[in-house]
Motif scaffolding. Structure first.
Motif, short mmCIF file in Angstrom:
data_model
loop_
_atom_site.label_atom_id
_atom_site.label_comp_id
_atom_site.label_asym_id
_atom_site.label_seq_id
_atom_site.Cartn_x
_atom_site.Cartn_y
_atom_site.Cartn_z
N TRP A 1 0.83 -1.20 0.00
CA TRP A 1 0.00 0.00 0.00
C TRP A 1 0.87 1.26 0.00
CZ3 TRP A 1 -4.71 0.81 -1.36
CH2 TRP A 1 -5.72 -0.16 -1.16
N GLN A 2 1.93 1.25 0.79
CA GLN A 2 2.78 2.44 0.86
C GLN A 2 3.49 2.68 -0.48
OE1 GLN A 2 2.16 4.18 3.68
NE2 GLN A 2 0.86 2.37 3.89
N TYR A 3 3.94 1.60 -1.10
CA TYR A 3 4.59 1.75 -2.41
C TYR A 3 3.58 2.24 -3.46
CZ TYR A 3 7.19 0.64 -6.64
OH TYR A 3 7.82 0.73 -7.85
N ALA A 4 2.37 1.70 -3.39
CA ALA A 4 1.33 2.11 -4.35
C ALA A 4 0.98 3.59 -4.18
CB ALA A 4 0.09 1.26 -4.17
N LEU A 5 0.86 4.05 -2.93
CA LEU A 5 0.56 5.45 -2.68
C LEU A 5 1.70 6.34 -3.17
CD1 LEU A 5 -0.99 5.12 0.89
CD2 LEU A 5 -2.18 5.93 -1.14
N SER A 6 2.94 5.90 -2.91
CA SER A 6 4.09 6.67 -3.36
C SER A 6 4.16 6.75 -4.89
CB SER A 6 5.37 6.05 -2.81
OG SER A 6 6.52 6.73 -3.26
N ARG B 1 4.04 10.34 -6.57
CA ARG B 1 5.31 10.85 -7.09
C ARG B 1 5.48 10.64 -8.59
NH1 ARG B 1 10.19 8.66 -3.66
NH2 ARG B 1 11.24 10.05 -5.17
N PHE B 2 5.00 9.48 -9.07
CA PHE B 2 5.23 9.13 -10.48
C PHE B 2 3.95 9.13 -11.32
CE2 PHE B 2 8.36 6.73 -7.87
CZ PHE B 2 9.48 7.47 -8.23
N ARG B 3 2.82 9.53 -10.71
CA ARG B 3 1.54 9.60 -11.41
C ARG B 3 1.17 8.25 -12.03
NH1 ARG B 3 -0.11 14.13 -9.03
NH2 ARG B 3 1.37 15.84 -9.34
N ASP B 4 1.53 7.18 -11.31
CA ASP B 4 1.22 5.83 -11.80
C ASP B 4 0.30 5.14 -10.78
OD1 ASP B 4 1.06 3.33 -12.87
OD2 ASP B 4 3.17 2.79 -12.54
N LYS C 1 -4.77 1.03 -7.82
CA LYS C 1 -6.07 0.54 -8.28
C LYS C 1 -6.19 -0.97 -8.08
CE LYS C 1 -6.97 4.14 -11.73
NZ LYS C 1 -7.15 4.44 -13.18
N PHE C 2 -5.08 -1.69 -8.31
CA PHE C 2 -5.09 -3.15 -8.10
C PHE C 2 -5.40 -3.47 -6.65
CE2 PHE C 2 -2.81 -6.92 -6.66
CZ PHE C 2 -3.34 -7.89 -7.49
N LEU C 3 -4.76 -2.78 -5.71
CA LEU C 3 -5.00 -3.04 -4.30
C LEU C 3 -6.42 -2.63 -3.90
CD1 LEU C 3 -1.59 -1.88 -2.78
CD2 LEU C 3 -2.40 -4.22 -3.11
N GLN C 4 -6.91 -1.53 -4.45
CA GLN C 4 -8.29 -1.13 -4.19
C GLN C 4 -9.29 -2.21 -4.60
OE1 GLN C 4 -9.22 2.60 -6.08
NE2 GLN C 4 -8.98 3.73 -4.17
N GLN C 5 -9.02 -2.82 -5.72
CA GLN C 5 -9.96 -3.81 -6.26
C GLN C 5 -9.82 -5.17 -5.61
OE1 GLN C 5 -9.13 -3.77 -10.46
NE2 GLN C 5 -10.33 -1.90 -10.84
N ASN C 6 -8.67 -5.48 -5.03
CA ASN C 6 -8.42 -6.83 -4.54
C ASN C 6 -8.16 -6.95 -3.05
OD1 ASN C 6 -8.12 -8.66 -7.13
ND2 ASN C 6 -7.07 -6.73 -7.59
N PHE C 7 -7.99 -5.82 -2.34
CA PHE C 7 -7.71 -5.88 -0.91
C PHE C 7 -8.61 -4.95 -0.10
CE2 PHE C 7 -3.96 -7.81 -2.64
CZ PHE C 7 -3.57 -8.74 -1.68
N ILE C 8 -9.67 -4.44 -0.71
CA ILE C 8 -10.65 -3.63 -0.01
C ILE C 8 -12.01 -4.31 -0.13
CG2 ILE C 8 -11.92 -1.44 0.01
CD1 ILE C 8 -9.15 -1.14 1.09
N LEU C 9 -12.69 -4.44 1.00
CA LEU C 9 -14.02 -5.06 0.99
C LEU C 9 -15.09 -4.00 0.77
CD1 LEU C 9 -15.90 -7.56 1.70
CD2 LEU C 9 -16.00 -6.54 3.99
#
Length: 307
Positions: A114-119, A123-126, A131-139
């Motif tokens: 999550w921290q890497y995804a937020l960064s 920072r890199f607009r990627d 989005k992958f974590l939102q779709q697969n690790f959020i209920l």
């Protein structure tokens, strides 16, 4: 568990409960384990979760199958039984604390993702990983009804906030060994995963009734509460330290937590805490303890011997 709109997640504070390690009360031992005075004195002379006492407790409530593997209602054994029994036997070879550390490590690994995804998103607009974590690790209802039913489980390993994961992993470290020491590794893993699914379903039902399709929940607190309520149902007079300070019987602590989360679900729906998920975890732990004390769900349904 905590809840946030998918568009903006906010960290929240979370309660933690520290489980003391006092000796088991003699009345509990006499009524639950044995009528032998010598065995009672032996148990009282050791820590509650020392290896010898743990083995005696576990063998009383959860008898072993042939070959030394756990046989909680199935036909375990070395090399025998079906694939599930063999898998369960292999998991039972894992020391309980190793399993607890493994669960903490998985939660930590997902937190780092999550921290890497937020960064990367900032920072890199990627936003790809985010989005992958939102779709697969959020209920939430959108994810589940889009076919991503695994979020019922993966959300129990997901934390975005540093405070959230710290307090939950602290709870795992102090509370999970109590349940794992009684149950054994395979049954404890089933308790953790089962509580994660049940608390997720409870949360989904609550938010569906409130028409909050976009509210998402994540966190291991439903499973942690299941560990606490399981242990509390087995030894209700044991002492816990609420907030690491206030000593009280575990049944009082569980009752207070249940009442607070019930109030939160009714009157504080936007508090940021998924009170419905907490309630689901508590109920699941109590149900698991009831079933285990009576020899398992199947034995209970068949009217087997009761404790």
């Amino acid at each position: 568990m905590r809840q946030s709109p998918i568009q903006s997640f906010k960290p929240i504070s979370f309660r933690s409960i520290h489980l003391q390690a006092p000796a088991i009360a003699s009345t509990t031992i006499n009524s639950r384990l044995t009528s032998s005075r010598s065995l009672t004195n032996h148990l009282l002379s050791r820590r509650t979760f020392a290896s010898t006492s743990r083995g005696l407790l576990r063998s009383t409530y959860f008898p072993k199958g042939n070959g030394g593997y756990s046989n909680y209602g199935g036909s375990g054994g070395r090399g025998g039984g079906n694939w599930f029994s063999r898998l369960r036997g292999r998991i039972d070879r894992i020391p309980t604390m190793t399993l607890v550390y493994g669960l903490i490590g998985i939660n930590g690994g997902v937190f780092l993702l999550w921290q890497y995804a937020l960064s990367s998103a900032q920072r890199f607009r990627d936003p790809t990983l985010f989005k992958f974590l939102q779709q697969n690790f959020i209920l939430n209802e959108v994810n589940v009804f889009s076919g991503r039913v695994w979020t019922l489980v993966t959300s129990a390993f997901s934390h975005m906030s540093g405070t959230h994961i710290f307090v939950n992993c602290l709870g795992l470290y102090f509370l999970a060994p109590a349940a794992a020491g009684l149950m054994g590794s395979s049954a404890f893993l089933g308790l953790y995963l089962g509580a994660g699914v049940f608390s997720s379903l409870t949360s989904l039902t609550y938010h569906r009734l409130k028409k909050d399709r976009w509210w998402g929940s994540e966190g291991a607190s439903g499973a942690i509460y299941a560990c606490l309520s399981f242990y509390g149902a087995m030894f209700p007079q044991s002492t816990v330290l609420m907030f690491f300070v206030v000593p009280m019987p575990v049944w009082v602590a569980i009752s207070g937590i249940f009442a607070w989360d019930f109030y939160g679900a009714l009157f504080r729906p936007n508090s940021g805490t998924d009170s419905a998920g907490h309630l689901g975890g508590i109920v699941y732990g109590l149900g698991a303890a009831l079933a285990m004390r009576r020899g398992g769900f199947i034995r209970m349904l068949r009217g087997g011997r009761r404790w």
